[in-house]
Design a protein around this motif. Sequence first.
Motif, PDB file in Angstrom:
ATOM      1  N   UNK A  36       0.691  -0.843   0.125  1.00 40.56           N
ATOM      2  CA  UNK A  36      -0.259   0.243   0.087  1.00 40.56           C
ATOM      3  C   UNK A  36       1.161   1.349   0.532  1.00 40.56           C
ATOM      4  N   UNK A  37       1.880   1.434   1.112  1.00 33.51           N
ATOM      5  CA  UNK A  37       2.798   2.739   1.438  1.00 33.51           C
ATOM      6  C   UNK A  37       3.844   2.196   0.234  1.00 33.51           C
ATOM      7  N   UNK A  38       4.119   1.437  -0.206  1.00 32.89           N
ATOM      8  CA  UNK A  38       5.355   1.758  -0.681  1.00 32.89           C
ATOM      9  C   UNK A  38       5.669   1.594  -2.730  1.00 32.89           C
ATOM     10  N   UNK A  39       5.386   0.353  -1.954  1.00 31.03           N
ATOM     11  CA  UNK A  39       5.160  -0.835  -3.800  1.00 31.03           C
ATOM     12  C   UNK A  39       4.175  -0.011  -5.352  1.00 31.03           C
ATOM     13  N   UNK A  40       3.106   0.283  -4.262  1.00 26.95           N
ATOM     14  CA  UNK A  40       1.695   1.043  -5.381  1.00 26.95           C
ATOM     15  C   UNK A  40       1.129   2.000  -5.378  1.00 26.95           C
ATOM     16  N   UNK A  41       2.398   2.647  -4.147  1.00 27.69           N
ATOM     17  CA  UNK A  41       1.946   4.346  -3.427  1.00 27.69           C
ATOM     18  C   UNK A  41       1.302   5.293  -4.739  1.00 27.69           C
ATOM     19  N   UNK A  42       2.021   5.486  -6.153  1.00 29.96           N
ATOM     20  CA  UNK A  42       2.094   5.950  -7.171  1.00 29.96           C
ATOM     21  C   UNK A  42       0.823   5.466  -8.058  1.00 29.96           C
ATOM     22  N   UNK A  43      -0.127   6.800  -8.864  1.00 26.25           N
ATOM     23  CA  UNK A  43      -0.861   6.837  -9.530  1.00 26.25           C
ATOM     24  C   UNK A  43      -0.946   6.135 -10.243  1.00 26.25           C
ATOM     25  N   UNK A  44      -1.792   5.696 -10.765  1.00 21.46           N
ATOM     26  CA  UNK A  44      -1.508   5.198 -12.003  1.00 21.46           C
ATOM     27  C   UNK A  44      -2.849   5.515 -13.298  1.00 21.46           C
ATOM     28  N   UNK A  45      -2.690   5.517 -13.984  1.00 19.26           N
ATOM     29  CA  UNK A  45      -4.098   6.257 -15.237  1.00 19.26           C
ATOM     30  C   UNK A  45      -4.405   5.126 -15.690  1.00 19.26           C
ATOM     31  N   UNK A  46      -5.844   4.952 -15.579  1.00 19.02           N
ATOM     32  CA  UNK A  46      -5.500   3.554 -16.264  1.00 19.02           C
ATOM     33  C   UNK A  46      -6.531   3.613 -17.185  1.00 19.02           C
ATOM     34  N   UNK A  47      -6.786   5.236 -18.184  1.00 14.37           N
ATOM     35  CA  UNK A  47      -6.903   5.224 -19.327  1.00 14.37           C
ATOM     36  C   UNK A  47      -6.082   5.045 -20.782  1.00 14.37           C
ATOM     37  N   UNK A  48      -4.882   5.055 -19.989  1.00 10.24           N
ATOM     38  CA  UNK A  48      -3.910   4.768 -20.613  1.00 10.24           C
ATOM     39  C   UNK A  48      -3.630   2.956 -21.006  1.00 10.24           C
ATOM     40  N   UNK A  49      -4.391   1.837 -20.127  1.00  8.16           N
ATOM     41  CA  UNK A  49      -4.005   0.670 -20.133  1.00  8.16           C
ATOM     42  C   UNK A  49      -5.138   0.373 -21.188  1.00  8.16           C
ATOM     43  N   UNK A  50      -5.024  -0.836 -21.954  1.00  6.33           N
ATOM     44  CA  UNK A  50      -5.143  -1.181 -23.069  1.00  6.33           C
ATOM     45  C   UNK A  50      -5.902  -2.552 -22.767  1.00  6.33           C
ATOM     46  N   UNK A  51      -7.367  -2.353 -22.952  1.00  8.52           N
ATOM     47  CA  UNK A  51      -7.897  -3.469 -22.044  1.00  8.52           C
ATOM     48  C   UNK A  51      -8.128  -4.717 -22.684  1.00  8.52           C
ATOM     49  N   UNK A  52      -8.086  -6.164 -22.500  1.00 11.19           N
ATOM     50  CA  UNK A  52      -7.626  -7.404 -23.147  1.00 11.19           C
ATOM     51  C   UNK A  52      -9.085  -7.706 -23.414  1.00 11.19           C
ATOM     52  N   UNK A  53      -9.178  -8.007 -24.491  1.00 15.07           N
ATOM     53  CA  UNK A  53     -10.457  -8.453 -24.665  1.00 15.07           C
ATOM     54  C   UNK A  53     -11.574  -7.541 -24.959  1.00 15.07           C
TER      55      UNK A  53
END
Length: 437
Positions: free
Chosen positions: A201-218
Amino acid sequence: MASAVIISVIILTILSLLKVNVLVAIVISAFSAGLIADLSFTETVEMFVTNMGGSANTALSYVLLGGFAAAIAYTGITKGIVQFLRRAVKGKRGFMLIAIAIIASFSQNLVPVHIAFIPILIPPLIALFDKMQLDRRAVATSLTFGLKAPYVMLPVGFGLIFHETIQDSMKESGVELTVGQIASSMFIPGLGMIVGLLIAIFITYRKKRDYSQVTPEGQPSDIEEIDDEPFKFELKHLMTMIAIVAALVVQILSGEMVLGALTGLVLMFLLVAVPFNESEQIMSKGITMMGMIAFIMLAASGFAGILDGTGSVEALVDASSGILEDQKALVAFVLLLVGLIVTIGIGTSFGTIPILAVLFVPIASQAGFSPLAIAALIGTAGALGDAGSPASDSTLGPTAGLNVDGKHNHIWDTVVPTFIHFNIPLFIFGWIASLIL
């Protein structure tokens, strides 16, 4: 024989990492295990299909729970829960993730519905997650923590079943402990999972992630937009709550998830919380939601049956113990490693315990481990791999909720993160516990 376990699990891991469908990967790995163990192809298929029945009850439970979840979602009661969470966390990602971990923890003891809450709660929150640019790998980690840590540490609900399974399995091998003693032996390994959650929670994945840039699978599914209209409690919501309580009571009294799920589903229609003419649509949605998980659990049971029936697990432990002599630290390390390998393949910690206990008790006793240390070894070895297995409901459940728009990969976004943050610290803390207890 020992190589059958190792090679088949390696095959499962490689195929999964290459994004081969999990069900297909399990079937291929199971057949590989049978052929390596000198079974003919026909014998392997027969053993696989026969042992699939071992998870028939679980598979039916998941399908019915999927229908129940779809019926609950249809009433719109989840809107109130989502709006409450939004107000409670006030956009703070840390609070959101910890709240999700706590809710998931309650699903193992306070309200023992296991993974059935995920398809109800998580999809309506996806739009909020994306608005907060919350990394879904952190959400998956929080969910898996709640699905696993409570049963590892607390002898309540599913945890009571887990600890009693350890108790009964050890008793059959001549070592007796109370459930309270077993729970105390699992406290240190459980701390490892807490450490892993905080790191995620506080180290590995603390940064924001923009899912508008993620390509959907299927083909992506529709997700609900954030609804700011105030939630209004109606009669159908009261009927829904009655159905939920009834389902829980029946499940607790009978000890059968199937009866609990069926009770809740039938009451949803009898109490007219959901119109009867919507039953076909509701069940179709439920099967779509949970059907794949059910089939994967059936296949995993067939895989486990092949490993157990051919003596591959016993051969692996015997081969490992033959080179250990009396070095306790090395004995504990190897036994936990065996547990990790076996549980990743089988996909269930509850089903692994009886298999490992009959082999671990004599080996650990001969090496000089105390009864508490043996319990820690068996409990940790059984729990290891559950969070990082492609076939585990602790990973399949979070993926089912987070991948509603095709932007969350089961292996790379759920299995790998949970393996790193839970199996590694669980291994280390379990190893320490076995040496100091």
